[in-house]
Design a protein around this motif. Structure first.
Motif, PDB file in Angstrom:
ATOM      1  N   GLU A 183       4.027  36.194  -6.874  1.00  0.00           N
ATOM      2  CA  GLU A 183       4.058  35.877  -8.298  1.00  0.00           C
ATOM      3  C   GLU A 183       4.147  37.149  -9.126  1.00  0.00           C
ATOM      4  N   MET A 184       4.765  37.015 -10.280  1.00  0.00           N
ATOM      5  CA  MET A 184       4.945  38.126 -11.206  1.00  0.00           C
ATOM      6  C   MET A 184       3.618  38.457 -11.872  1.00  0.00           C
ATOM      7  N   ALA A 185       3.311  39.733 -11.940  1.00  0.00           N
ATOM      8  CA  ALA A 185       2.097  40.206 -12.600  1.00  0.00           C
ATOM      9  C   ALA A 185       2.451  40.835 -13.947  1.00  0.00           C
ATOM     10  N   LYS A 186       1.421  41.241 -14.676  1.00  0.00           N
ATOM     11  CA  LYS A 186       1.612  41.837 -16.004  1.00  0.00           C
ATOM     12  C   LYS A 186       2.469  43.101 -15.969  1.00  0.00           C
ATOM     13  N   ASP A 187       2.457  43.797 -14.823  1.00  0.00           N
ATOM     14  CA  ASP A 187       3.236  45.042 -14.723  1.00  0.00           C
ATOM     15  C   ASP A 187       4.706  44.802 -14.380  1.00  0.00           C
ATOM     16  N   GLY A 188       5.104  43.523 -14.274  1.00  0.00           N
ATOM     17  CA  GLY A 188       6.499  43.184 -14.007  1.00  0.00           C
ATOM     18  C   GLY A 188       6.864  43.154 -12.529  1.00  0.00           C
ATOM     19  N   LEU A 189       5.902  43.400 -11.647  1.00  0.00           N
ATOM     20  CA  LEU A 189       6.149  43.381 -10.205  1.00  0.00           C
ATOM     21  C   LEU A 189       5.618  42.090  -9.595  1.00  0.00           C
ATOM     22  N   ARG A 190       6.203  41.720  -8.457  1.00  0.00           N
ATOM     23  CA  ARG A 190       5.749  40.520  -7.739  1.00  0.00           C
ATOM     24  C   ARG A 190       4.739  40.926  -6.671  1.00  0.00           C
ATOM     25  N   TYR A 191       3.616  40.197  -6.657  1.00  0.00           N
ATOM     26  CA  TYR A 191       2.543  40.468  -5.703  1.00  0.00           C
ATOM     27  C   TYR A 191       2.231  39.208  -4.907  1.00  0.00           C
ATOM     28  N   PRO A 192       1.820  39.378  -3.641  1.00  0.00           N
ATOM     29  CA  PRO A 192       1.363  38.214  -2.882  1.00  0.00           C
ATOM     30  C   PRO A 192      -0.035  37.806  -3.338  1.00  0.00           C
TER      31      PRO A 192
END
Length: 114
Positions: A74-83
């Motif tokens: 999912e996309m996080a506040k920093d614009g990256l996708r994290y598991p």
């Protein structure tokens, strides 16, 4: 085999000795377990989240395909996708536990402590 990482204060991790599942302190509030993928991103997250942490920090090295709970990227506040792990983490999916070491003010991945 793909691996993902979960950061955890060492003393908190040690409280799960002998248990079948792990959940972080903020699990009830967040609704999932934060994870990351790749050494560089792991260190970046550690430096952001644990910048002022002075205790011992460890990283759980997790076999993503062995996690019993659902893993969603999912996309996080920093614009990256994290598991994100939506459920308790089964201990048998943890391949290794490594020490995080702070050198010159930055966290790096250290040796195995398992």
């Amino acid at each position: 085999m793909e691996t993902i990482y979960c950061l955890c204060p060492k003393t908190y991790w040690e409280s799960f000795a002998g248990r079948d599942q792990y959940v972080p302190r903020d699990y009830d509030q967040e609704g999932f377990i934060h994870a990351t993928k790749g050494d560089e991103l792991l260190c970046r997250v550690a430096n952001r989240v644990y910048a002022d942490f002075t205790g011992e920090l460890c990283v759980l090295v997790v076999a993503e395909d062995q996690v019993s709970a659902t893993v969603k990227y999912e996309m996080a506040k920093d614009g990256l996708r994290y598991p994100h792990i939506y459920g308790p983490l089964n201990i048998d999916a943890i391949l290794d536990v490594r020490r995080m070491e702070k050198r010159e003010g930055s966290w790096t991945i250290g040796p195995s402590i398992r």
